[in-house]
Design a protein around this motif. Structure first.
Motif, short mmCIF file in Angstrom:
data_model
loop_
_atom_site.label_atom_id
_atom_site.label_comp_id
_atom_site.label_asym_id
_atom_site.label_seq_id
_atom_site.Cartn_x
_atom_site.Cartn_y
_atom_site.Cartn_z
N VAL A 19 17.88 3.53 61.61
CA VAL A 19 18.93 2.66 62.13
C VAL A 19 18.29 1.40 62.71
O VAL A 19 17.60 1.46 63.73
CB VAL A 19 19.79 3.37 63.19
N GLY A 20 18.52 0.27 62.05
CA GLY A 20 17.91 -0.98 62.51
C GLY A 20 18.66 -1.61 63.65
O GLY A 20 18.06 -2.20 64.55
N LEU A 21 19.99 -1.49 63.63
CA LEU A 21 20.80 -2.08 64.70
C LEU A 21 22.23 -1.56 64.62
O LEU A 21 22.65 -0.99 63.61
CB LEU A 21 20.79 -3.61 64.61
N ILE A 22 22.93 -1.73 65.73
CA ILE A 22 24.35 -1.41 65.83
C ILE A 22 25.08 -2.70 66.15
O ILE A 22 24.67 -3.46 67.05
CB ILE A 22 24.62 -0.35 66.91
N ILE A 23 26.15 -2.98 65.42
CA ILE A 23 26.96 -4.17 65.66
C ILE A 23 28.37 -3.73 66.02
O ILE A 23 28.91 -2.79 65.42
CB ILE A 23 26.99 -5.09 64.42
N SER A 24 28.96 -4.40 67.01
CA SER A 24 30.32 -4.04 67.43
C SER A 24 31.09 -5.28 67.87
O SER A 24 30.50 -6.25 68.36
CB SER A 24 30.28 -3.03 68.58
#
Length: 284
Positions: free
Chosen positions: A118-123
């Motif tokens: 998981v490289g990043l979480i966007i919200s």
């Protein structure tokens, strides 16, 4: 000890001898085939194949396999993709406020059930930042409005590029991606809380309750420019009764969403899905 493998996903106009030609390419170069699956769509006149072989003892170095297979595939008017088993795809998970699918994916990846990083979480909301901190993952809060949507999508695309993301997973991201975004980054899987094509759009459980259905479902699909109409990867259903309220439907649906999304992502990560038109072949 696991041996590294290569996998070819191939589609081309149907004709005689295709299985033999693909298999012989591998055999002639010293490869040992461990999985092979084929399907012919007679109506479309298409041959579709997934073939996996061990790289140990294979005569061609990795960087030459694609070019060498192209000499065989091009005269067949074939489209193909080559994958290696030791490549770990990098994913971005997009969320809004609901956390059930996010938690499920993160635990499955952490436990090595899903082979991904998981490289990043966007919200579009700040609510789930504590979960990202718990798993030590970058969290980017990008609020979306009608006025700033284009600008924010450009930022999202930049984040994906900088993090070298291979796949975006919409884990209850309650926003519609624009056509321009999909053109730039088409590798997106969504979980829809309905058995598509029924009850597209918002509040499908409320729609299902009003209709008095006896089963509800969930659908993992690739995202296209048409809302909730992309190629379907995985689906499942659960029975309900007249005693179930809308909240019961939502509770049962959340359990189903976790499972269906995980299955769909796993099939994609294992290179078992071949898309043609708006349909998929999912190789077991």
């Amino acid at each position: 000890m696991a041996v590294d493998t290569a996998t070819l996903l191939v589609s081309c106009p149907d004709q005689q001898g295709l299985v033999a030609k693909i298999a012989n390419f591998i055999y002639a170069n010293g490869g040992n085939i461990i999985h092979a699956d084929h399907h012919t769509d007679l109506e479309a006149g298409l041959f579709l194949s997934r073939i996996e072989w061990q790289l140990q003892g294979f005569n061609l170095p990795r960087h030459l396999i694609n070019e060498a297979f192209g000499a065989i595939a091009s005269p067949l008017q074939a489209k193909w993709k080559l994958h290696f088993s030791d490549t770990v795809p990098k994913v971005a998970i997009w969320v809004s406020k609901q956390d059930h699918c996010l938690y499920d994916l993160l635990w499955r990846i952490k436990s090595k059930e899903l082979k991904a990083e998981v490289g990043l979480i966007i919200s579009n909301h700040p609510d789930l930042d504590p979960i990202a901190q718990q798993f030590n993952i970058e969290y980017h809060h990008l609020p979306i409005t009608k006025e700033n949507k284009k600008e924010q999508e450009l930022k999202q695309l930049e984040l994906l590029k900088n993090a070298e993301i291979d796949l975006v997973i919409l884990a209850k991201y309650m926003q519609v991606l624009s056509s321009d975004f999909i053109k730039e980054f088409p590798a997106v899987i969504n979980i829809h809380h309905s058995f598509l094509p029924a009850f597209i759009g918002a509040k499908p459980y409320h729609q299902a309750y009003s209709r008095g259905v006896k089963i509800i479902g969930a659908t993992a699909h690739y995202v296209t420019q048409d809302l909730d109409a992309g190629p379907i990867i995985e689906q499942d259903v659960v029975r309900i009764s007249h005693r179930d309220t809308v909240q019961d439907l939502i509770r049962k649906g959340k359990d189903l969403e976790r499972i269906v999304l995980a299955r769909g992502v796993r099939l994609h990560l294992q290179n078992r899905v071949l898309v043609y038109g708006n349909r998929t072949v999912v190789f077991g």
